[in-house]
Design a protein around this motif. Structure first.
Motif, short mmCIF file in Angstrom:
data_model
loop_
_atom_site.label_atom_id
_atom_site.label_comp_id
_atom_site.label_asym_id
_atom_site.label_seq_id
_atom_site.Cartn_x
_atom_site.Cartn_y
_atom_site.Cartn_z
N SER A 71 0.81 -1.18 0.11
CA SER A 71 -0.08 0.09 -0.02
C SER A 71 0.73 1.19 0.08
O SER A 71 0.51 2.34 -0.56
N SER A 72 1.98 1.30 0.71
CA SER A 72 2.75 2.46 0.80
C SER A 72 3.99 2.41 -0.15
O SER A 72 4.68 3.60 -0.33
N PRO A 125 -9.40 -0.86 4.65
CA PRO A 125 -10.43 0.10 3.92
C PRO A 125 -9.77 0.85 2.56
O PRO A 125 -8.35 0.85 2.73
N PRO A 126 -10.30 1.26 1.76
CA PRO A 126 -9.78 1.89 0.46
C PRO A 126 -8.65 3.07 0.66
O PRO A 126 -9.21 3.83 1.71
N SER A 135 -5.53 1.48 -3.25
CA SER A 135 -5.05 -0.03 -2.41
C SER A 135 -6.36 -0.36 -1.50
O SER A 135 -6.58 0.52 -0.79
N LYS A 136 -6.63 -1.50 -1.46
CA LYS A 136 -7.51 -2.14 -0.51
C LYS A 136 -7.12 -3.28 0.13
O LYS A 136 -7.35 -4.04 0.88
N HIS A 161 2.71 7.91 6.24
CA HIS A 161 2.32 9.03 5.32
C HIS A 161 0.38 9.58 5.57
O HIS A 161 -0.20 8.39 5.98
N PRO A 162 0.23 10.61 5.32
CA PRO A 162 -1.07 10.89 5.88
C PRO A 162 -2.18 10.21 4.88
O PRO A 162 -3.20 9.86 5.57
N TYR A 163 -1.84 9.67 3.84
CA TYR A 163 -2.83 9.11 2.95
C TYR A 163 -3.04 7.79 3.51
O TYR A 163 -4.24 7.07 3.11
N GLU A 164 -2.05 7.10 4.33
CA GLU A 164 -2.19 5.90 4.98
C GLU A 164 -3.14 5.51 6.06
O GLU A 164 -3.95 4.89 6.45
#
Length: 191
Positions: A71-72, A125-126, A135-136, A161-164
Motif C-alpha cells: 500500500s505504501s 479500507p480503500p 489500494s484495498k 504518510h497521511p494518505y495511509e
C-alpha cells in the motif's frame, strides 16, 4: 501343500499359513495399526498461533525496502523481534503508529535453521495513494527461521504518510503453503 502368498506392499510378501485364519487376522490387524500410527505421526498438521498483538515500540532497528506491491510502496524489515507496548486491536490513525502481531507456526517438518516463506495478506479500507491509485490491501512474503519444528515471527504495518491513515477494519492473515494459519484484525480509529 502350498501356502498362499499375500502382498502387503508392492515389493514385500509374507507367507501366511492357511490353517490358522485367526493368526492371519491378527497379523493383518497389527500391520494396519502400525501403518495407521506411522501416518498419524508423519502427518501432523502445521498450525499457527497468535502470541501477541497490538502497538509496537517504534524505535527498533530496521531497514526500509522498496516494495511497489504494498500500500505504501515500502516495507520496513525489522532487525530482531518487535516489542508490543500495548496489547490492543484498536489502533490510533496517526503518523508513527506501528501495529501488528507476533505469531508462531508449529509442526514444521524441516531442519533447524531453514528459512520458510510466510505470506502476509493484509486487507484494509480503500486508501488513495498520491498517484491516484486506490489500494484495498496487499500481499508480502516474509521469511521465518525454523527451530525445533517451530518458527516465531512478527508482522505489522506502520503509518508513515497521511494518505495511509484510513479508519476501519484492517485484517492480517499469515499463510504457509497456501493455508491461512493466523488471522488478526485491528480497527484503526481517528483520535
Amino acid at each position: 501343500m502350498h501356502e498362499p502368498v499375500h502382498s502387503l506392499c508392492p515389493n514385500d510378501t509374507v507367507k501366511l499359513p492357511t490353517h490358522n485364519a485367526n493368526m492371519k487376522h491378527r497379523l493383518l490387524f497389527s500391520v494396519a495399526l502400525v501403518l495407521n500410527s506411522v501416518l498419524l505421526c508423519s502427518g501432523a498438521e502445521v498450525r499457527g498461533t497468535v502470541l501477541n498483538y497490538g502497538i509496537f515500540k517504534k524505535d527498533m532497528p530496521e531497514q526500509v525496502v522498496r516494495t511497489p506491491g504494498t500500500s505504501s510502496g515500502v516495507t520496513r524489515v525489522g532487525i530482531g523481534p518487535r516489542e508490543i507496548i500495548t496489547q490492543t486491536n484498536r489502533i490510533p490513525a496517526k503518523i508513527g503508529s506501528c501495529f501488528g502481531l507476533t505469531f508462531e507456526v508449529s509442526n514444521l517438518a524441516t531442519t533447524n535453521g531453514a528459512l520458510i516463506d510466510i505470506v502476509k495478506v493484509v486487507t484494509h479500507p480503500p486508501m488513495t495513494r498520491p498517484d491516484g491509485t486506490v489500494s484495498k490491501g496487499f500481499t508480502f512474503v516474509e521469511k521465518a527461521v525454523v527451530e525445533n519444528g517451530r518458527a516465531t515471527n512478527w508482522s505489522g504495518y506502520g503509518f508513515d504518510h497521511p494518505y495511509e491513515l484510513v479508519p476501519g477494519l484492517w485484517l492480517f492473515e499469515m499463510r504457509f503453503e497456501g493455508k491461512a494459519l493466523v488471522k488478526q484484525q485491528f480497527t484503526v480509529v481517528r483520535e
